[in-house]
Scaffold this motif. Structure first.
Motif: not given
Length: 316
Positions: A110-125
């Motif tokens: 879960g933590q790795q996915d959080y950091e990964s997705e935040l970097g991939r698509f910042p507008r959605l965060f």
């Protein structure tokens, strides 16, 4: 020239639609961004997929309040991906529901996915600073759970692996309304970086057997006819099957990952290249397909560093 990493260049805000599919069944959609489902029962509300941050959940709540003032009792997670779950705390729900497999994936990655997705698509965060941490389910089920929201019967089911091993759908049998999570997309490219590609087509056959009259996909418009529901399921299956078989055949001939990526692009682009996030998803999709075709049953964990290394290797 390298393409902009994943969706870091996608900064355009999307128009939100809040559509009623049946009495008490709604879809919050935004032009190909991740969808959220809403079910209004006699005694409260269930939210299906929470958005990525508590701040983004505020807009979902504002739309819910246009149709009901009942308390939000449940948040249901269709799978573990950060963009779907990290806004859960914003609803102050009594219970957060997920499959056992989804819970296990949160523990494992879960933590790795959080950091990964935040970097991939910042507008959605938007408002990522409002995320208190990982989202932890309070109710965990295996295979099937039925929730009665007063007289409204809500069936929560795992019908097989696909987008992840924890994929969960929500089914309103009286109204034949299906919330599919990312097992089904409509006009949007399936993300298969954490997928079980050998299993996914069969899982979609099980979804189709429900014969939904209305369907809320993971991305794309809410589908308001049985014909459109079938079209979305069939097109998702077609993408997954063609992508995987192309990569599998390329690998069997000794192709490198980069060469398999080129073959997959050539095979998929004519039919699917216009779908939302095609360029974002394809490198992750092919990477997972190449691994599974080589015998790696369970997906490797994506990290922010692995994301960038893979992107440079395939899109650089």
């Amino acid at each position: 020239m390298s393409k902009a990493f994943a969706s870091t260049g996608d900064l355009e805000q999307k128009k939100v639609t809040f559509a009623e599919l049946a009495p008490g069944a709604y879809a919050y959609t935004a032009e190909g961004d991740p969808n959220t489902g809403v079910i209004v029962g006699d005694d409260g509300v269930m939210v299906i997929d929470a958005q990525a941050t508590p701040r983004m959940a505020e807009d979902v709540i504002a739309h819910i309040r246009t149709v009901t003032d009942k308390p939000i009792k449940y948040v249901l997670l269709t799978h573990y991906h950060a963009v779907r779950v990290l806004g859960a705390s914003g609803y102050n729900a009594e219970q957060i529901i997920a499959s056992r497999d989804t819970y296990d994936l949160i523990v494992e990655r879960g933590q790795q996915d959080y950091e990964s997705e935040l970097g991939r698509f910042p507008r959605l965060f938007q408002g990522s600073e409002s995320i208190p941490g990982l989202t932890w389910p309070t109710i965990v089920f295996e295979n099937k759970l039925t929730v009665f929201m007063g007289r409204k019967r809500v069936e929560i089911m795992q019908l097989g692996r696909g987008h992840t091993k924890g994929d969960t759908v929500v089914w309103l049998p009286e109204d034949r309304v299906l919330y599919s999570g990312d097992l089904v997309e409509y006009g949007a490219t399936p993300y298969t970086g954490d997928a079980y590609l050998e299993d996914w087509p069969q899982t979609l056959y099980r979804l189709a057997a429900l014969n939904p009259a209305r369907l809320v996909p993971g991305r794309g418009d809410a589908l308001m006819t049985p014909e459109l529901c079938g079209k979305a399921i069939n097109e998702t299956r077609a993408f997954v099957a063609l992508m995987y078989q192309t990569v599998k055949q390329a690998r069997s001939k000794g192709a490198s990952l980069r060469d398999a990526f080129a073959e997959a692009r050539n095979a998929l682009e004519p039919q699917f290249g216009g779908w939302v996030i095609f360029e974002h998803c394809l490198p992750f999709d092919v990477s997972r397909a190449y691994d599974e075709a080589g015998g790696l049953r369970d997906p490797k964990i994506w990290t922010a560093d692995r994301d960038r290394e893979m992107w440079e290797a395939l899109q650089g």
